[in-house]
Design an enzyme around this catalytic site. Structure first.
Site, PDB file in Angstrom:
ATOM      1  CD  GLU A 155      -2.764  -1.362   2.412  1.00 52.22           C
ATOM      2  OE1 GLU A 155      -2.690  -0.507   3.306  1.00 52.22           O
ATOM      3  OE2 GLU A 155      -3.539  -2.339   2.467  1.00 52.22           O
ATOM      4  CG  ASN A 197      -0.829  -6.985  -1.274  1.00 54.28           C
ATOM      5  OD1 ASN A 197      -1.468  -7.574  -2.147  1.00 54.28           O
ATOM      6  ND2 ASN A 197      -1.287  -6.818  -0.037  1.00 54.28           N
ATOM      7  CG  HIS A 233     -10.150  -5.589   0.682  1.00 50.85           C
ATOM      8  ND1 HIS A 233     -10.388  -6.690   1.473  1.00 50.85           N
ATOM      9  CD2 HIS A 233      -8.833  -5.301   0.834  1.00 50.85           C
ATOM     10  CE1 HIS A 233      -9.267  -7.048   2.081  1.00 50.85           C
ATOM     11  NE2 HIS A 233      -8.302  -6.236   1.701  1.00 50.85           N
ATOM     12  CD  GLU A 262      -4.883  -7.714   1.864  1.00 47.97           C
ATOM     13  OE1 GLU A 262      -5.755  -6.944   2.310  1.00 47.97           O
ATOM     14  OE2 GLU A 262      -3.669  -7.487   1.972  1.00 47.97           O
ATOM     15  CG  ASP A 264     -12.976  -8.699   1.870  1.00 46.35           C
ATOM     16  OD1 ASP A 264     -12.852  -7.795   1.003  1.00 46.35           O
ATOM     17  OD2 ASP A 264     -12.566  -8.553   3.035  1.00 46.35           O
TER      18      ASP A 264
HETATM   19  O1  G2I Z   1      -7.833  -3.687   6.339  1.00 41.01           O
HETATM   20  C1  G2I Z   1      -7.939  -4.845   5.607  1.00 41.01           C
HETATM   21  C2  G2I Z   1      -6.603  -5.266   5.037  1.00 41.01           C
HETATM   22  C3  G2I Z   1      -6.122  -4.263   3.997  1.00 41.01           C
HETATM   23  N1  G2I Z   1      -4.868  -4.674   3.384  1.00 41.01           N
HETATM   24  C4  G2I Z   1      -3.804  -5.002   4.307  1.00 41.01           C
HETATM   25  C5  G2I Z   1      -4.261  -5.976   5.382  1.00 41.01           C
HETATM   26  O2  G2I Z   1      -3.222  -6.183   6.305  1.00 41.01           O
HETATM   27  C6  G2I Z   1      -5.499  -5.460   6.073  1.00 41.01           C
HETATM   28  O3  G2I Z   1      -5.838  -6.439   7.077  1.00 41.01           O
HETATM   29  C7  G2I Z   1      -6.405  -5.926   8.248  1.00 41.01           C
HETATM   30  C8  G2I Z   1      -6.712  -7.070   9.178  1.00 41.01           C
HETATM   31  O4  G2I Z   1      -7.681  -7.887   8.570  1.00 41.01           O
HETATM   32  C9  G2I Z   1      -7.279  -6.529  10.487  1.00 41.01           C
HETATM   33  O5  G2I Z   1      -7.413  -7.599  11.439  1.00 41.01           O
HETATM   34  O6  G2I Z   1      -5.484  -5.049   8.846  1.00 41.01           O
HETATM   35  C10 G2I Z   1      -6.066  -4.423   9.991  1.00 41.01           C
HETATM   36  C11 G2I Z   1      -5.116  -3.356  10.521  1.00 41.01           C
HETATM   37  O7  G2I Z   1      -4.695  -2.500   9.538  1.00 41.01           O
HETATM   38  C12 G2I Z   1      -6.355  -5.461  11.054  1.00 41.01           C
HETATM   39  O8  G2I Z   1      -6.998  -4.883  12.143  1.00 41.01           O
HETATM   40  C13 G2I Z   1      -6.311  -4.908  13.339  1.00 41.01           C
HETATM   41  C14 G2I Z   1      -6.988  -3.932  14.285  1.00 41.01           C
HETATM   42  O9  G2I Z   1      -6.914  -2.640  13.698  1.00 41.01           O
HETATM   43  C15 G2I Z   1      -6.265  -3.933  15.583  1.00 41.01           C
HETATM   44  O10 G2I Z   1      -6.939  -3.096  16.486  1.00 41.01           O
HETATM   45  C16 G2I Z   1      -6.160  -5.334  16.128  1.00 41.01           C
HETATM   46  O11 G2I Z   1      -5.367  -5.344  17.293  1.00 41.01           O
HETATM   47  O12 G2I Z   1      -6.311  -6.200  13.911  1.00 41.01           O
HETATM   48  C17 G2I Z   1      -5.539  -6.253  15.070  1.00 41.01           C
HETATM   49  C18 G2I Z   1      -5.428  -7.714  15.548  1.00 41.01           C
HETATM   50  O13 G2I Z   1      -6.699  -8.275  15.700  1.00 41.01           O
END
Ligand code: G2I
Length: 462
Positions: A155, A197, A233, A262, A264
């Site tokens: 990103e 990515n 997404h 990714e 969805d």
């Molecule tokens: O946002 C969707 C994805 C976009 N592209 C990059 C990916 O890395 C991203 O994944 C998401 C995860 O699915 C989430 O699970 O990235 C988020 C953070 O940027 C993730 O969220 C984080 C929460 O923000 C935190 O508060 C939490 O501690 O997940 C963490 C672990 O559960």
């Protein structure tokens, strides 16, 4: 590959020649992973380490998916919470489990403006650049040999019409931070594919044009890049673009692989199912599209759960979108009753049992047709060196060890091996990957100097 198993009790067949007619779909794959494999692709999911003890979750993971991406566990904040002190336990749990199950791993993500540990967020300039290089080196070295593809940089481009880089502390260390990250990752793990990515790059637009120009420039200047990840997404505000396939293809035409990383799609029912099918069609139509990863297993596992964007409902039941993806991959859902029929000219005693969709197996008295193993190699060569990834596939019976022989051109030498031990150009399994289920596979790799081997490797099973 699941097949219908027919067990015939001795003497049960009274005709001289028993003719067993399998229904046309009897050999079609019944899982996402097997169906994708038949199209030479992987089907993966994001995995959260803390959910692995949930048996519904891990049951679907084992059954359906041939690749995993740690959802958060490999990010900078997770792997280097304190500068210079690395913490791999959650990511190791996911990776070791995947390796043991013969699943590929997509590493996510080495360098990203988001989810940095607080100490890095507060850094800038040379100190941050040095810290980034050290981070990439340490993490890619730790996982060397276990990663199919790394999201090296995530990103890094801005949304909107400018086509500019995203402003971030990493970007402010100098415009070359991306290529430095890729060169550093290549040095640390020469066997992994290295990907850029991003999201909102799924169709042709200012942002994807900017990524395209960067990839073109990297290829022209020899910056090591092997693949581009398209996050995909989708929802009502950001729907699947009409030129999705064309956009994947134009990147592939630059000489990189493309991966859907990714996926969805918010929604439900047939509309959601149709969008998923279109994504699968696009990937299958682009030869260099290696595979598809969905960003979670059940709707309840999603980062945007309220949009019900995944293939399984909150209870783990497959949705219409699941069936549509499986069908599009050429697979079929298992039929509820026996899917084999015995030709009417044969009389079969009532003790014949037809059991649908069990793993391939043979009864102890059967000859072990197809037992043993086969090996195939994929080669990444450059002037003076090469990396070979070898896939070892078990035949009709489980094997408990393997040895692969490779013919090296004279003057070539193996310098480094992972997931196997080398003796000259003969490679033997290590402790954790000798056992391979019938029809299953595992991978190892080696790096060498000189010119790459060209012949198909030999495989001997124990
Ligand atoms: O946002 C969707 C994805 C976009 N592209 C990059 C990916 O890395 C991203 O994944 C998401 C995860 O699915 C989430 O699970 O990235 C988020 C953070 O940027 C993730 O969220 C984080 C929460 O923000 C935190 O508060 C939490 O501690 O997940 C963490 C672990 O559960």
């Amino acid at each position: 590959m699941r097949r219908t198993l027919i067990l015939l009790t001795a003497g049960a067949v009274t005709a001289a020649a028993a003719v067993v007619a399998l229904s046309p779909t009897a050999n079609a794959a019944t899982t996402l992973g097997a169906a994708a494999a038949a199209k030479n692709r992987y089907f993966g999911t994001a995995v959260a380490a803390y959910k692995l003890s949930d048996t519904v979750y891990s049951g679907i993971l084992n059954r359906e998916f041939t690749s995993v991406t740690p959802e958060n566990e490999m990010k900078w904040d997770a792997t280097e919470p304190t500068q210079g002190s690395f913490s791999y336990s959650s990511a190791d749990t996911i990776v070791n489990r995947a390796v043991a199950n013969g699943q590929k791993v997509r590493g996510h993500a080495l360098a990203w403006h988001s989810q940095q540990p607080p100490w890095a967020q507060n850094m800038s300039g040379t100190a941050l650049r040095t810290a980034m290089v050290n981070h990439v080196t340490q993490v890619a070295t730790h996982y060397r040999g276990k990663i199919d593809s790394w999201d090296v940089v995530n990103e890094a481009f801005a949304d909107g019409s400018t086509g500019a880089r995203r402003d971030s502390n990493l970007q402010r260390t100098g415009n070359d931070w991306i290529e430095v990250a890729f060169r550093t990752a290549r040095a640390a793990d020469p066997g992994a594919k290295l990907c850029y990515n991003d999201y909102n790059t799924d169709g042709q637009n200012a942002k994807s044009n900017a990524v395209y120009a960067m990839v073109q420039d990297f290829k022209a200047r020899g910056v090591p890049i092997d693949c581009v990840g398209f996050q995909s997404h989708f929802n009502a505000q950001s729907p699947l673009p009409a030129d999705y396939q064309a956009n994947l293809q134009r990147f592939a035409d630059l000489g990189v692989d493309v991966q859907i990383t990714e996926l969805d799609i918010e929604g439900s029912g047939s509309a959601q199912a149709a969008s998923y099918a279109a994504v699968v069609r696009a990937c299958l139509a682009v030869t260099r599209c290696n595979g598809i990863t969905v960003w979670g297993i059940r709707d309840s596992d999603s980062w945007r759960a309220s949009g019900t964007p995944l293939l399984f409902d909150g209870s783990g039941n497959p949705k219409a979108a699941y069936t549509s993806v499986l069908n599009e991959l050429g697979g079929t859902t298992p039929s509820p009753s026996g899917s084999a029929s015995i030709s009417p000219s044969v009389s079969v005693s009532p003790s014949v049992s037809v059991s649908p969709s069990v793993s391939p197996s043979v009864s102890p008295s059967d000859p072990q047709t197809g037992a043993g193993c086969t090996a195939t190699a994929s080669v990444n060569a450059w002037n003076g060196g090469f990396v070979v990834t070898v896939k070892v596939t078990a035949g009709a019976a489980r094997i408990s060890g393997w040895t692969v022989g490779v013919t090296l051109p004279s003057g070539s030498a193996v310098t480094n091996t992972w997931n196997a031990t080398a003796s000259g150009s003969t490679f033997t399994n290590v402790s954790y990957n000798g056992g391979v289920a019938a029809g299953g596979s595992t991978e190892f790799g080696f790096q060498g100097t000189g010119s790459a081997p060209s012949a198909t490797p030999t495989c001997t099973a124990r």
